[in-house]
Design an enzyme around this catalytic site. Structure first.
Site, PDB file in Angstrom:
ATOM      1  CB  CYS A 151      -0.910   0.024   1.228  1.00  0.00           C
ATOM      2  SG  CYS A 151      -1.856  -1.477   1.522  1.00  0.00           S
ATOM      3  CG  ASP A 167      -4.509  -1.941   9.052  1.00  0.00           C
ATOM      4  OD1 ASP A 167      -3.500  -1.437   9.568  1.00  0.00           O
ATOM      5  OD2 ASP A 167      -5.648  -1.512   9.247  1.00  0.00           O
ATOM      6  CB  CYS A 204      -1.852   1.398   4.644  1.00  0.00           C
ATOM      7  SG  CYS A 204      -2.463  -0.189   5.274  1.00  0.00           S
ATOM      8  CG  ASP A 205      -6.737  -0.081   6.157  1.00  0.00           C
ATOM      9  OD1 ASP A 205      -6.459  -0.010   4.946  1.00  0.00           O
ATOM     10  OD2 ASP A 205      -7.271  -1.067   6.663  1.00  0.00           O
ATOM     11  CE  LYS A 206      -6.623   1.348  11.461  1.00  0.00           C
ATOM     12  NZ  LYS A 206      -6.580   0.356  10.368  1.00  0.00           N
ATOM     13  CB  CYS A 223      -6.634  -4.064   0.536  1.00  0.00           C
ATOM     14  SG  CYS A 223      -5.253  -4.575   1.583  1.00  0.00           S
ATOM     15  CD  GLU A 252      -8.521  -3.736  10.521  1.00  0.00           C
ATOM     16  OE1 GLU A 252      -8.775  -2.577  10.208  1.00  0.00           O
ATOM     17  OE2 GLU A 252      -7.956  -4.542   9.745  1.00  0.00           O
ATOM     18  CB  SER A 288     -10.425  -6.129   8.016  1.00  0.00           C
ATOM     19  OG  SER A 288     -10.120  -5.810   6.689  1.00  0.00           O
TER      20      SER A 288
END
Length: 558
Positions: free
Chosen positions: A50, A82, A123-125, A195, A447, A473
């Site tokens: 990512c 993640d 990425c996610d955060k 993702c 998660e 997730s």
């Protein structure tokens, strides 16, 4: 109007000669000392697909800044994968990384007196962390999304990160050969990008485009698409407009902008993590935004997108139907978005969308018409009851049904789920209860993608429900309820559940009920003790001491 409103403290004030000397030392010229300085916060690092390309994108952003008469200065902040930490103790560091990212961007920009900030995120955060920082600083700024990954391919089947997780469940169930198990793992991730489904990264990217914090199509272009480089180069001109008009993040991050963001989350079938993050972002922006507000948006927003994990399409497929601008235009025309909201282009949402392409419901099947939605209301439902007196977040697309009643199978930690699945101890009709995984108890509110994927792979996805004080997730699907508050570590009733207890999850009446009397719960509570944390120092200890409830967004600066 002077564009170097902040940086002139270091470049113009006579009392700061050492600062100016150091700026000469990094190669700036006398001419540069008159220019605005823009901090470019890269979340790039080599260890995660990512983020592996973000440092390169930051260089293009810097070039665009320089070409528009400003000084671009790249700095870096952290990231946590993640995908790699899911299902192991590394996941405890994921959510805390959001606040570290926010703190570090705020720290650098504040200390270095940058006139504006651009965050390059993947990425996610990364995204909520950067958005929190922009809101706190309130200096002209925007984000650049690194883009989605391309799907993998093995034996004619499209793959992504969830395919690798679900392969484990298939392995436990004896439904996959060792060769194919390894083949799925080797081919799920073909290169850079976040993702590929409507998981947390693409959820946040799509919704922050709806909020107006990125240039149009930022959430659409895949990581390797030429449009992503062009977007980065175009940032310079956009940043100059923000400086000239003094448009700051809080001018964009209004109450209506938060409603736009969460509306898109609901319409696209986005991640439960968006609830947690937008509560925290709103806190940073000084906007009152609660679980009730999110439920109200869910009640009035239909689920329209047939995207992974519950659907069949990937984010890479959205580009071909006109990208996020086409989707936003449709939602705006149908009355679901506030078109008057300001964006980082300097124009309103409505002005940005005027020339966007229209969705063609004859040729594309990713987005359903409002008249015939996948689900008439949002898939994210806020549940209350004696198991979640302060709320819980359910992800119910309708394909799982909207009500589940079963008996508890208690797992004290996430790892026990995998053990029970491998031994065949989780049966149809079970409500798997995973506790001690909240923001304090986890710590870091891990998660539960590994156990949900293992259930799916084992063929139990349609016959088992799962509840947890941890998170799920964006890749999770099935009948799941997370963010149960109060968490077990704080004395929540989820910590009192026993095997065999009857539990009802009702996403129509928004209830989650443990069918145990108050008297019995009181007796159980007499024997209950919180877990003693093994984290007695360091970042996780600091997080445990400072983090708020999930119902408040797990913020650390209350």
């Amino acid at each position: 109007m002077s564009l170097n409103k902040f940086s002139k403290t270091l470049t113009q004030e006579i009392t700061n000669p050492a600062a100016k000397a150091m700026l000469y030392g990094i190669g700036l010229t006398s001419e540069d000392m008159q220019k605005a300085q823009i901090g470019i916060a890269s979340t790039g690092y080599e260890g995660n697909p990512c983020n592996m390309h973000l440092n390169g994108l930051s260089v293009h952003v810097k070039k665009g800044i320089q070409e528009n008469g400003m000084v671009g200065l790249i700095f870096h902040t952290i990231g946590v994968s993640d995908g790699m930490t899911n299902g192991n103790d590394g996941m405890s560091y994921s959510l805390p990384s959001r606040d570290i990212i926010a703190d570090s961007i705020e720290n650098v920009v504040g200390a270095q007196w940058y006139d504006g900030v651009i965050a390059v995120v993947g990425c996610d955060k990364n995204m909520p962390g950067a958005m929190m920082a922009l809101a706190r600083l309130n200096r002209p700024g925007m984000l650049v999304y690194g883009g989605t990954i391309k799907s993998g391919l093995y034996k004619g089947e499209k793959l992504d990160i969830v395919s690798a997780f679900e392969a484990l469940g298939k392995k436990f169930a004896g439904n996959i050969s060792d060769e194919d198990y390894e083949g799925v793992i080797r081919n799920s991730i073909p290169g850079p990008g976040a993702c590929g489904g409507m998981y947390t990264a693409n959820t946040m990217a799509s919704s922050m485009e709806a909020m107006g914090l990125v240039l149009p199509n930022s959430s659409t272009y895949p990581a390797t698409h030429e449009g992503k480089k062009e977007e980065c180069l175009a940032i310079g001109a956009a940043m100059k407009v923000l400086l000239e008009k003094n448009i700051c993040p809080r001018d964009i991050m209004t109450r209506h902008a938060f409603e736009n963001a969460m509306t898109v989350v609901m319409a696209l079938g986005g991640s439960t993590n968006a609830v947690l993050h937008y509560l925290a972002i709103a806190h940073s922006a000084g906007i009152k935004f609660t679980l009730k507000d999110i439920q109200d948006i869910s009640d009035r927003t239909p689920l329209l997108a047939d995207l992974k994990p519950s659907g069949k399409y990937y984010m890479e497929d959205v580009l071909a139907i006109g990208g996020m601008p086409a989707i936003l235009k449709y939602l705006w025309q149908e009355g679901f978005l506030h078109g008057e909201c300001l964006t980082v282009t300097g124009k309103t949402m409505a002005e940005n969308l005027a020339d966007a392409p229209d969705l063609n419901f004859e040729t594309q099947k990713i987005i359903y018409p409002v008249a015939t939605p996948i689900k008439a209301t949002g898939h994210l439902q806020i549940l209350y009851g004696n198991l979640a007196t302060e709320g819980a977040v359910a992800k119910i697309t309708g394909k799982e049904g909207e009500r589940f009643e079963g008996t508890a199978k208690v797992c004290e930690r996430e790892e026990e789920v995998i053990e029970f699945i491998s031994k065949g101890e989780i049966k149809p009709g079970h409500v798997v209860v995973i506790r001690n995984e909240g923001p304090k108890g986890g710590p870091g509110m891990p998660e539960m993608l590994k156990p949900t994927s293992a259930l799916m792979g084992a063929g139990l996805g349609n016959s088992v429900a799962m509840i947890t004080d941890g998170r799920f997730s964006g890749g999770t699907h099935g009948f799941v309820v997370g963010h149960v508050t109060p968490e077990a570590q704080e004395g929540g009733n989820i910590g009192l559940v026993k095997d065999g207890d009857k539990i009802t999850i009702d996403a129509v009446d928004n209830q989650i009920i443990l069918h145990v009397s108050d008297e019995e719960l009181a007796e159980r509570r007499k024997l209950w003790k919180p877990l003693v944390s093994e984290h007695t120092s360091g970042v996780l200890r600091k997080y445990i001491k400072n983090v708020s409830s999930a119902s408040l967004g797990c913020v650390t600066d209350l």
